[in-house]
Design a protein around this motif. Sequence first.
Motif, mmCIF file in Angstrom:
data_model
loop_
_atom_site.group_PDB
_atom_site.id
_atom_site.type_symbol
_atom_site.label_atom_id
_atom_site.label_comp_id
_atom_site.label_asym_id
_atom_site.label_seq_id
_atom_site.Cartn_x
_atom_site.Cartn_y
_atom_site.Cartn_z
ATOM 1 N N HIS A 252 13.025 -7.519 -2.450
ATOM 2 C CA HIS A 252 12.364 -6.682 -3.451
ATOM 3 C C HIS A 252 12.875 -7.096 -4.824
ATOM 4 O O HIS A 252 14.042 -6.871 -5.157
ATOM 5 C CB HIS A 252 12.674 -5.207 -3.175
ATOM 6 N N TRP B 190 3.772 3.252 -4.281
ATOM 7 C CA TRP B 190 4.693 2.866 -3.216
ATOM 8 C C TRP B 190 4.244 3.433 -1.878
ATOM 9 O O TRP B 190 3.948 4.631 -1.770
ATOM 10 C CB TRP B 190 6.081 3.388 -3.557
ATOM 11 N N MET C 232 5.300 -6.008 -4.032
ATOM 12 C CA MET C 232 5.612 -6.240 -2.623
ATOM 13 C C MET C 232 4.379 -5.880 -1.806
ATOM 14 O O MET C 232 3.617 -4.987 -2.181
ATOM 15 C CB MET C 232 6.783 -5.376 -2.146
#
Length: 383
Positions: free
Chosen positions: A138, A210, A236
């Motif tokens: 990350h 997220w 990500m």
Amino acid sequence: MTLSPMDDYPIHQIPEVIRHVGTSDRNFYDRYYFNCHRRLSSTAATSDDPWFIFGLGVYPNLGVVDCFVVVRRGDDHLVVRGSRALGADRNDLQVGPFRVEVLEGLQRLRISLEPGHGAVSFDLEFTADAPAVLEPRHFQRQLERVTFDTQRFVQTGDWTGTLTVDDDAFVVEPENWRGNRDRSWGVRPVGEAEPPGRRAAESGSNSFFWIYSVMRFDGFAVVVVVQETREGERIMGDARLVWDDPTRDVEWLGRVEHDISFIPGGREPGAATLRFIKPSGATTTVECTPQLANFIGFGTGYGLEQDWRHGMWQGEEKVESLRLKISELDATMKLFCPVDYLASFRLTSDDGTVHQGEGLFEFSVIGPHDQYGFADYMDVAPE
């Protein structure tokens, strides 16, 4: 310079003692996360069962180690938290009445909280039922500064032991209680707030979408992580299938697409559909139904309250407890709160095979996000 017993082992990564990490960045951390729940499929499951989350973090460059447990049960949001000065021994994972013990690396761990420090106490042992798997690194840079540079592994397992919430004692047996745990370390924002500066002025760059989900099915787990910007650019994006059989390779499931249905008046998901699409066009679909929300940002140090944040100096040792009502949580603060949902999952593979599962669906959308029509930080789903 102080030595610790670990310095007697050939495990050093830099020309420093173990207690010193390879960066002077104040935001370096090293932490544990665990969750525990009664299996939704258990005949003993009730709407009054606790949804339990525990975390412990070490912050070498801040000189702090802290931890928390947060339990959602009915309308109760129960927190016990502790903090102490970090000593020379990084293997000392005790904070007042809290303790983490590694009984067998990557296989068995014990966590405990002695009674008498709030509404929650426990003595629980986690036993892995699948291999630990590394997630993608990350990494994020904002205005030249590295704000995230972390590594994490995740693992599913069963629980054994005792858990007491208020005056109710739960006998935790592996046939009926499961969860997942992770270990992460690296750099991410922690501790007392820094001067906001230009990054705050350019708030659009700070939007945070997220998804982090750990789904348990018979014979395998699925781990999904997505972070993206307001425009949908991926920081990500990954989906992996982890077989219980350690001789089988972890499988990449494909590019992740998401479709979230929000509960009107807020940013909480009522349902979610995730699609994993391979270049061949083969598609795996997961329908997620959140069952119980744990608003882990309240009281635990994730940044909502300015007097208690992860890595924040609280003195030589401090332990305290909180009891909040879910129905009374501040609606505005909820918009800035990560939420860990106990969820059920229905996975349909490309060939039509269906699997039923359950586990963690962690979700947060903070700030603007174009796909879902949030133009600023205070926008909510329409009524």
